[in-house]
Write a protein that holds these residues in place. Structure first.
Motif, short mmCIF file in Angstrom:
data_model
loop_
_atom_site.label_atom_id
_atom_site.label_comp_id
_atom_site.label_asym_id
_atom_site.label_seq_id
_atom_site.Cartn_x
_atom_site.Cartn_y
_atom_site.Cartn_z
N ASP A 299 4.79 15.80 14.78
CA ASP A 299 4.92 15.34 16.17
C ASP A 299 4.83 13.81 16.22
OD1 ASP A 299 4.94 18.04 16.82
OD2 ASP A 299 2.83 18.07 17.42
N THR A 300 3.82 13.27 15.53
CA THR A 300 3.62 11.82 15.51
C THR A 300 4.80 11.11 14.84
OG1 THR A 300 1.22 12.14 15.40
CG2 THR A 300 2.07 9.99 14.71
N ALA A 301 5.31 11.70 13.77
CA ALA A 301 6.44 11.10 13.05
C ALA A 301 7.69 11.07 13.92
CB ALA A 301 6.71 11.87 11.75
N ALA A 302 7.92 12.15 14.68
CA ALA A 302 9.11 12.19 15.55
C ALA A 302 9.04 11.10 16.61
CB ALA A 302 9.23 13.57 16.19
N ILE B 211 -2.01 2.25 6.73
CA ILE B 211 -0.67 1.66 6.60
C ILE B 211 0.03 1.65 7.96
CG2 ILE B 211 1.61 1.97 5.57
CD1 ILE B 211 0.09 3.26 3.14
N ALA B 212 0.00 2.79 8.66
CA ALA B 212 0.65 2.87 9.98
C ALA B 212 0.00 1.92 10.98
CB ALA B 212 0.59 4.31 10.50
N GLN B 213 -1.33 1.79 10.89
CA GLN B 213 -2.05 0.87 11.78
C GLN B 213 -1.62 -0.57 11.54
OE1 GLN B 213 -6.41 1.11 11.53
NE2 GLN B 213 -6.48 -1.12 11.74
N LEU B 214 -1.52 -0.98 10.27
CA LEU B 214 -1.10 -2.34 9.95
C LEU B 214 0.31 -2.62 10.49
CD1 LEU B 214 -2.17 -3.18 6.27
CD2 LEU B 214 -2.85 -4.37 8.35
N HIS C 264 0.84 -1.21 0.00
CA HIS C 264 0.00 0.00 0.00
C HIS C 264 0.87 1.26 0.00
CE1 HIS C 264 -3.60 -2.45 1.20
NE2 HIS C 264 -4.25 -1.45 0.63
N PHE C 265 1.96 1.26 0.77
CA PHE C 265 2.84 2.43 0.85
C PHE C 265 3.50 2.71 -0.50
CE2 PHE C 265 7.21 4.07 2.00
CZ PHE C 265 6.79 5.37 2.23
N ILE C 266 3.94 1.65 -1.18
CA ILE C 266 4.53 1.83 -2.51
C ILE C 266 3.53 2.52 -3.43
CG2 ILE C 266 5.26 0.58 -4.59
CD1 ILE C 266 6.59 -1.47 -2.71
N LEU C 267 2.28 2.10 -3.39
CA LEU C 267 1.24 2.70 -4.23
C LEU C 267 0.99 4.16 -3.85
CD1 LEU C 267 -1.26 -0.31 -4.37
CD2 LEU C 267 0.00 0.65 -6.31
N VAL C 268 0.87 4.45 -2.56
CA VAL C 268 0.61 5.82 -2.13
C VAL C 268 1.76 6.75 -2.52
CG1 VAL C 268 0.29 7.32 -0.12
CG2 VAL C 268 -0.92 5.15 -0.24
N ARG C 269 2.97 6.28 -2.34
CA ARG C 269 4.13 7.10 -2.68
C ARG C 269 4.17 7.42 -4.17
NH1 ARG C 269 10.04 5.08 -0.67
NH2 ARG C 269 9.60 3.46 -2.22
N MET C 270 3.67 6.48 -4.99
CA MET C 270 3.67 6.69 -6.45
C MET C 270 2.44 7.43 -6.94
SD MET C 270 5.16 3.02 -7.81
CE MET C 270 5.10 3.51 -9.54
N TYR C 271 1.26 7.04 -6.46
CA TYR C 271 0.02 7.52 -7.05
C TYR C 271 -0.75 8.50 -6.16
CZ TYR C 271 0.87 3.57 -10.15
OH TYR C 271 1.43 2.70 -11.04
N GLY C 272 -0.32 8.67 -4.90
CA GLY C 272 -1.09 9.50 -4.00
C GLY C 272 -2.25 8.71 -3.42
N PRO C 273 -3.43 9.31 -3.28
CA PRO C 273 -4.58 8.58 -2.73
C PRO C 273 -4.90 7.36 -3.58
CG PRO C 273 -5.03 10.94 -2.93
CD PRO C 273 -3.75 10.70 -3.65
N SER D 172 10.68 0.73 11.77
CA SER D 172 11.44 1.69 10.97
C SER D 172 10.66 2.10 9.73
CB SER D 172 12.79 1.10 10.58
OG SER D 172 13.59 0.87 11.72
N LEU D 173 10.00 1.12 9.08
CA LEU D 173 9.17 1.49 7.94
C LEU D 173 8.01 2.38 8.39
CD1 LEU D 173 8.51 1.26 4.92
CD2 LEU D 173 7.06 -0.70 5.49
N ARG D 174 7.43 2.07 9.54
CA ARG D 174 6.35 2.91 10.07
C ARG D 174 6.84 4.35 10.28
NH1 ARG D 174 4.13 4.43 15.10
NH2 ARG D 174 1.83 4.62 15.01
N ALA D 175 8.07 4.50 10.77
CA ALA D 175 8.64 5.84 10.94
C ALA D 175 8.75 6.54 9.59
CB ALA D 175 10.01 5.74 11.62
N LYS D 176 9.24 5.83 8.59
CA LYS D 176 9.38 6.45 7.26
C LYS D 176 8.02 6.80 6.68
CE LYS D 176 12.72 5.88 4.41
NZ LYS D 176 13.75 5.45 3.45
N VAL D 177 7.04 5.93 6.86
CA VAL D 177 5.68 6.20 6.37
C VAL D 177 5.14 7.48 6.99
CG1 VAL D 177 3.29 5.37 6.51
CG2 VAL D 177 5.11 3.80 5.81
N LEU D 178 5.31 7.64 8.30
CA LEU D 178 4.75 8.80 8.98
C LEU D 178 5.52 10.08 8.66
CD1 LEU D 178 3.82 7.12 12.38
CD2 LEU D 178 2.26 7.95 10.61
N VAL D 179 6.83 9.97 8.43
CA VAL D 179 7.58 11.14 7.97
C VAL D 179 7.10 11.54 6.57
CG1 VAL D 179 9.86 11.94 7.19
CG2 VAL D 179 9.63 10.77 9.38
#
Length: 588
Positions: free
Chosen positions: A218-221, A144-147, A104-113, A176-183
């Motif tokens: 704040d959440t990402a940090a 994504i973050a919840q999963l 899902h993250f790969i898709l969001v990063r490429m296509y947005g919503p 670590s991926l969750r951190a990157k997703v939230l950043v």
């Protein structure tokens, strides 16, 4: 049964993109940091602005949803397997939840919503159920973050059996991926992006929240700090080359360069959080390795491809650890004039060799990552009889061994890669090139440290904690602290004391530290800097010349175009036709 379930588990893994492979990783040559011979690939076309909605270059819309569907099938059926312990089932469920989140993250990063697929539609679903709609981007990131949060507790702290399980998901990887997703979610591309205000579903649902939210930073940090803690609990630390295991005598300069290079190219070193075992770094290294030795030139198939442009060479700091246009002791305006290397330069540029001043008095990562005409190289099995340092150098002018004008391929800009090449690759006496393969790093600790510094600066502004994590990365790179470097050498000595200035410092530190590691393309996009930086000319040296005076003339090699629409991939016309509930990304 368990054996069939394991096969299906690995099927879920099989959809992972091959990071570091030119045909499967848009971040290699789809941006601006690496170039190759024209007409060699789709992503090079994308870098020049030739993307299309008819057959999008590097389209993943279908393959990632196939992966998500298989993940859902696994999750629906793993509970029925009779011959498994519950603890093992929990681990496998957690791995597949992670993979589902990653796809899902790969898709969001490429296509947005995107349409979020929490469960598979039944086979009996009617045509209207199949025509899913795009979810708001904040909802995508939340899911994504919840999963990833759900997956983390069921994963091991470390790989249990490295011989058979290397590359499988652990708790440090998930967090670590969750951190990157939230950043990513907190970054300007997704946080208050008014350019996307008109992207709405057919029912009027707005897909981007155009109001900036500091709470996302704040959440990402917090997420980054949590990920760092679990990585350190697992025993991870920034990699430093240990000469105690080296039978040859090395200088501190070479040791520092090997720390930089090996942080990527030494498999499963102390810094690797996650690496892709499905990548082919052996093939990549053959492609980018130079013709090392005239004795074996004709028999060794190496190509010297993937060429950093001049602007990437200029991106690295001076030896004082500040940008070349800020260092008050460095002659920025004279950087293209010629200079001959002296004895003090011999570990960086061949003594007596004439090249441009741009190649002198630069930081260790410049010399560890880049090759250029006259550059000194270490490794590839070359030592003298006393087992001391035996350096060799590149010759990049016309018809020289690393230059243009002979069979095969060559650098197109005048720069080569050292980074990504294992220093233990060797040319043997039977004209063979022995390559040390390694899994391509997807995420390493330096990346996480710099994500934390970025998130903390955006959340609370400059602080000793922010500087601490930047300085850890800089120390390994042989540089002084941010405070000492800017105070002593920068024309803007207070830059690091304000949020905007420190943001620039952190961003340049990321671009340098993670250069050529499939990170720059995504960072420039999430910072919304691509529309400025990727509209620049791609320049290099005049590769058809034989003298320093003529070779070191700046030559325009490519032109790039990048507009607001290019921040996101288009959804292919085929998918738009098949599902009329989808709305196309703006500009396409």
């Amino acid at each position: 049964m368990r054996t069939q379930a394991m096969k299906f588990l690995f099927t879920c893994y099989s959809f992972m993109p091959r990071n570091g492979q030119l045909g499967d990783d848009p971040a290699m040559v789809g941006g601006d940091e690496l170039w190759e011979v024209p007409d060699r690939g789709a992503y090079l076309d994308m870098a020049q602005g030739f993307q299309t909605k008819v057959g999008p270059l590097g389209d993943r819309f279908e393959s990632m949803y196939q992966g998500i569907r298989d993940c859902n099938i696994f999750l629906e059926n793993i509970g029925k397997v009779p011959d498994m312990q519950e603890e093992e089932k929990l681990r496998w469920i957690s791995e597949v939840k992670f993979l589902k989140a990653y796809y899902h993250f790969i898709l969001v990063r490429m296509y947005g919503p995107i349409p979020v697929i929490k469960t598979n539609l039944p086979i009996s679903a009617d045509v209207n159920q199949v025509k899913v709609v795009r979810d708001p981007v904040d909802s995508c990131f939340h899911y994504i973050a919840q999963l990833l949060n759900e997956a983390a507790p069921g994963l091991p702290l470390n790989i249990i059996s490295p011989a058979t399980e290397a590359g499988r998901i652990t708790r440090p990887i998930a967090l670590s991926l969750r951190a990157k997703v939230l950043v990513t979610a907190a970054s300007p591309l997704f946080n208050g992006n008014t350019d996307q205000g008109n992207l709405k579903n057919h029912d009027g649902t707005q897909l981007f929240n155009t109001t900036f939210s500091k709470a996302k930073w704040d959440t990402a940090a917090v997420a980054c700090k949590r990920a760092i803690a679990i990585c350190e609990e697992a025993g991870m630390k920034l990699y430093v080359y240990n000469p105690a295991f080296q039978q040859y005598k090395l200088t501190d300069t070479i040791n520092t360069q090997l720390s930089i290079r090996n942080a990527v190219a030494e498999k499963w070193n102390s810094e690797i959080i996650w690496a892709n075992t499905q990548s082919n770094t052996a093939g990549l290294q053959r492609l980018i390795s130079n013709w090392w030795d005239p004795k074996y030139l004709d028999g060794v198939i190496t190509r010297g491809e993937l060429s950093p442009p001049l602007k990437i060479a200029e991106m690295f700091y001076t030896d004082h650890g500040v940008p070349i246009n800020e260092d008050k002791t460095w002659n920025y305006s004279g950087r293209y004039t010629l200079r001959t290397a002296e004895d003090a330069d011999k570990l960086y540029v061949r003594k007596g060799y004439t090249t441009v001043k741009l190649h002198f008095d630069r930081e260790p990562r410049f010399y560890a990552d880049l090759g250029f005409d006259g550059a000194v190289y270490y490794g590839q099995g070359r030592f003298d009889d006393s087992k001391s340092l035996d350096l060799f150098y590149l010759e990049g002018k016309f018809k020289q061994r690393n230059g243009k004008g002979k069979y095969g391929y060559n650098t197109v800009t005048g720069y080569n890669l050292k980074k990504l090449i294992n220093f233990q690759n060797t040319i043997t006496s039977n004209n063979d090139y022995s390559v040390v393969d390694y899994p391509y790093p997807i995420m390493r600790l330096a990346d996480l440290y710099l994500l934390y510094a970025e998130a903390l600066n955006e959340s609370a502004g400059p602080s000793a904690e922010v500087n601490k994590y930047i300085d850890l990365v800089r120390k390994r790179a042989g540089l002084g602290t941010v405070a000492s470097s800017w105070t002593s050498f920068s024309t803007n000595p207070v830059k690091y004391l304000n949020q905007d200035g420190l943001r620039d410092i952190i961003q340049q530190e990321r671009l340098i530290e993670l250069a050529f590691e499939s990170q720059r393309l995504w960072d420039l996009r999430r910072w919304k800097k691509s529309s400025d930086i990727l509209n620049d000319q791609i320049r290099g040296w005049d590769m058809s010349q034989t003298t320093p005076e003529s070779y070191y003339r700046i030559t325009v090699l490519y032109n790039q175009t990048f507009g607001i629409k290019d921040y996101f991939w288009p959804i292919s016309e085929d998918n738009m036709t098949a599902n009329t509930n989808l709305v196309q990304n703006l500009g396409w």
